[in-house]
Scaffold this motif. Structure first.
Motif, short mmCIF file in Angstrom:
data_model
loop_
_atom_site.label_atom_id
_atom_site.label_comp_id
_atom_site.label_asym_id
_atom_site.label_seq_id
_atom_site.Cartn_x
_atom_site.Cartn_y
_atom_site.Cartn_z
N SER A 397 0.83 -1.21 0.00
CA SER A 397 0.00 0.00 0.00
C SER A 397 0.87 1.26 0.00
N SER A 401 1.37 4.59 -2.74
CA SER A 401 1.02 5.93 -2.26
C SER A 401 2.16 6.92 -2.53
N ASP A 402 1.93 8.19 -2.20
CA ASP A 402 3.05 9.13 -2.30
C ASP A 402 3.20 9.92 -1.01
N LYS A 406 7.74 8.27 2.80
CA LYS A 406 7.60 6.95 2.20
C LYS A 406 8.89 6.09 2.33
#
Lengths: 444, 198
Positions: A397, A401-402, A406
């Motif tokens: 996940s 995402s950004d 991260k």
């Protein structure tokens, strides 16, 4: 990033052709699709071929001749021991000769005494009655003879007070062995009394001879004995019950202890005045320290050693605090430099190997094993599997995402994942575990 | 064990040195090489290898024939090596390149250079030497695995028997030891870039 850790563990077995068909297929399939693992495999291959290309060194010059010399020395040493044995046999012979003389003298006395008794023409019947008395008297005399014999032997050789030293089976064996030819030449019961006396003396002598032997070889015989015992043990690879093992160990220890009693007693005083506090060296014929230095550094070495046997040390003292009696952590308040306690997880076989090795490393120590439980880790295993799944999902996940953090998050999760995977793999290899506590303690 | 070896063994057990020498002839080089890679210098390795054979000779009686003679010899070898390494750690050997702790800042130990001249050193910089150096830096347990498996080509099964350790454990230890060595070599960027695929 698809469960790569699992496949990374398969790289070496793959290179060495140690994977079964199914695993191999699975592995190759993954490698085909994963550039990271494919590169990893290639690097590992190169490393392995590089390692196997390292040349073997030739034996140093004169290696053989020097070894030959040492071997001849060791044979010569054995001969000296053999000479002592010959001498010992000679002693037995002398003792038996004395005994034989006494028997003859004794028999003559009875004979003369009987003669003088019969002399005043008494009725035949009385003689028969008195025969019983003669028997009784001779029993008393026999005891005297025996006592005399033993006295001679002990005085002449002044054995150490503690006779338990002679309990070792090897000693008894030799005692019996040399007894056999003697009793062959002794048809009478009285003679065997003499043998008894002389064999006590012989045993006493044996101790002296052994001590000599020890001091000449600088204490190595003890190490040898321990090593041999350990090696022997290591060979018996399968053991039915853990508790049984513990018992056996105790027996082994008592034997060893018996052999070293004299030495340990001598070390007692030195220990008390030890300046360095942590360093303990026995000032006896066996100059071997149990922990050559700080038990703390010993623990570090032990951890590495345990790893070889697939043992996982989960706690140790010093370092952690462990209750010696129960193996529980955080109950052991008194730091004891004479003792190392380790608790851990192991597979039965690895555990056996480890204990055998310990006996070699610490020939002077008491190694006791307590709290052995076979534990079922299936629940833990399932839990771990779930955790891994969870993390993998989270990684997935996050990849999509950004989030600003991260990368950090990914790194953290991957590290965690790698830890879990390692644990999982370890559990798969070692289906049945035992939980153990091993205490290594200086002998008192 | 073939019949010839059996006869030799029987004779050696009785103290026949000639028989013993023939019996262990094939093992001498390997035992020496294991010791050399474990201990790291040829003088000590020779001493240790000789000690191995003396021990073997003295305890031949205890050798049980259901075990492999080679396994037994190598087990004694690894045990003696590990024991020697343990003793060394406790003895706190001072290494020449060890940093001296002066309390404030650490200073490199200064010694007159009696070592090889630069062109010999250049030779020493070969990949092999670097790898051997790296092996020396590994922890004992990893080093043992690589020496038995990769430098001496023993099988997983043999290693498991020598160390008296489960084969599964041997499997993962070998992998981990190789990983560890690779990581060490990675620090030498030049070597790694030249020698390994990126």
């Amino acid at each position: 990033m698809k469960n790569c850790h699992r496949y990374r563990e398969m790289i070496s077995p793959y290179i060495d052709n140690m994977l079964d068909e199914k695993a191999k297929e699975e592995f190759l399939q993954h490698v085909d699709n994963c550039s990271d693992c494919s590169r990893e495999l290639e690097q590992m291959r190169q490393l392995v071929s590089l390692l196997s290309s390292l040349p073997e060194e030739d034996l140093p010059e004169n290696f053989r001749s020097r070894l030959r010399e040492k071997l001849e020395d060791s044979v010569a040493q054995k001969r000296t021991v053999f000479d002592i044995e010959l001498f010992r046999n000679k002693y037995v012979r002398i003792a038996s000769a004395i005994a034989a003389c006494l028997v003859v003298a004794f028999a003559t006395r009875i004979f003369l005494w009987k003669d003088s008794f019969i002399a005043p023409s008494k009725p035949e019947k009385h003689v028969a009655d008195d025969a019983g008395d003669i028997g009784a008297l001779s029993a008393v005399e026999k005891e005297e003879v025996a006592a005399e014999e033993q006295g001679v032997g002990i005085l002449a050789l002044s054995p150490p007070e503690d006779n338990t030293v002679t309990e070792s089976p090897a000693l008894q064996e030799t005692a019996q062995a040399s007894q056999v030819p003697e009793s062959d030449t002794s048809p009478t019961g009285t003679f065997s009394v003499a043998i008894q006396g002389s064999s006590t003396a012989k045993q006493a002598f044996h101790i002296n001879a052994d001590e000599k032997d020890n001091s000449r070889a600088g204490g190595t015989p003890v190490v040898d004995a321990a090593e041999e015992k350990a090696a022997e043990k290591a060979e018996d690879e399968i053991m039915e019950e853990a508790e049984k093992e513990a018992e056996e160990t105790d027996e082994d220890e008592t034997e060893e202890e018996a052999g070293q009693e004299t030495g340990d007693a001598a070390g007692e005083d030195d220990r008390a005045e030890d300046e360095e506090g942590l360093r303990h060296v026995y000032q006896s014929q066996c100059d071997i320290s149990v922990f050559s230095m700080n038990p703390l550094s010993e623990v570090v070495a032990l951890k590495n050693r345990a790893d070889l046997y697939g043992l996982r040390i989960t706690g140790q003292s010093p370092g952690d605090v462990i209750d010696v009696a129960t193996g529980n952590k955080d109950a052991d308040e008194d730091y004891n430099p004479d003792r190392i306690v380790i608790t851990g997880l192991a597979q039965q076989q690895g555990f056996d190997g480890f204990v055998a090795a310990l006996k070699v490393y610490y020939p002077q120590a008491d190694i006791s094993i307590g709290n052995i439980d076979i534990i079922d880790r299936s629940a833990e295993y399932e839990e771990l599997k779930n955790k891994i799944n969870e993390i993998e999902n989270r990684i997935k996940s996050i990849t999509d995402s950004d989030l600003p953090e991260k990368e950090e998050l990914m790194a953290m999760l991957e590290q965690q994942l790698s830890q879990y995977c390692e644990e999982l793999e370890y559990m798969e290899e070692n289906s049945e575990f035992i939980h153990l506590t091993i205490t290594i303690k200086r002998k008192n | 064990m073939n019949p010839d070896e059996k006869i030799l063994l029987e004779r050696a057990k009785k103290g026949d040195i000639d028989a013993f020498e023939t019996l262990v002839e094939d093992y001498q080089k390997k035992v020496y090489n294991i010791a050399l890679r474990m201990i790291g210098n040829s003088h000590d390795a020779e001493e240790l290898a000789q000690e191995v054979f003396i021990r073997v000779f003295k305890s031949l009686r205890n050798f049980k024939e259901q075990a492999q003679f080679s396994t037994w010899i190598y087990r004694i070898t690894t045990n003696l090596c590990l024991d020697e390494l343990r003793k060394r750690k406790n003895r706190k050997v001072v290494y020449l390149d060890q940093e001296i702790d002066t309390g404030e800042n650490e200073v490199k130990r200064q010694l007159e250079d009696e070592g090889p001249t630069p062109d010999v050193t250049a030779e020493k910089n070969e990949v092999r030497e670097l790898v051997l150096d790296a092996i020396q830096k590994l922890p004992d347990n990893h080093r043992t695995m690589l020496i038995l498996r990769d430098l001496n080509g023993m099988s997983y099964d043999d290693i498991a028997k020598i160390l008296n350790s489960p084969e599964g454990t041997v499997k993962s230890r070998i992998n981990r030891a190789r990983q560890a060595l690779k990581n060490l070599l990675k620090n030498n960027k030049e070597l790694f870039d030249n020698y390994f695929v990126k």
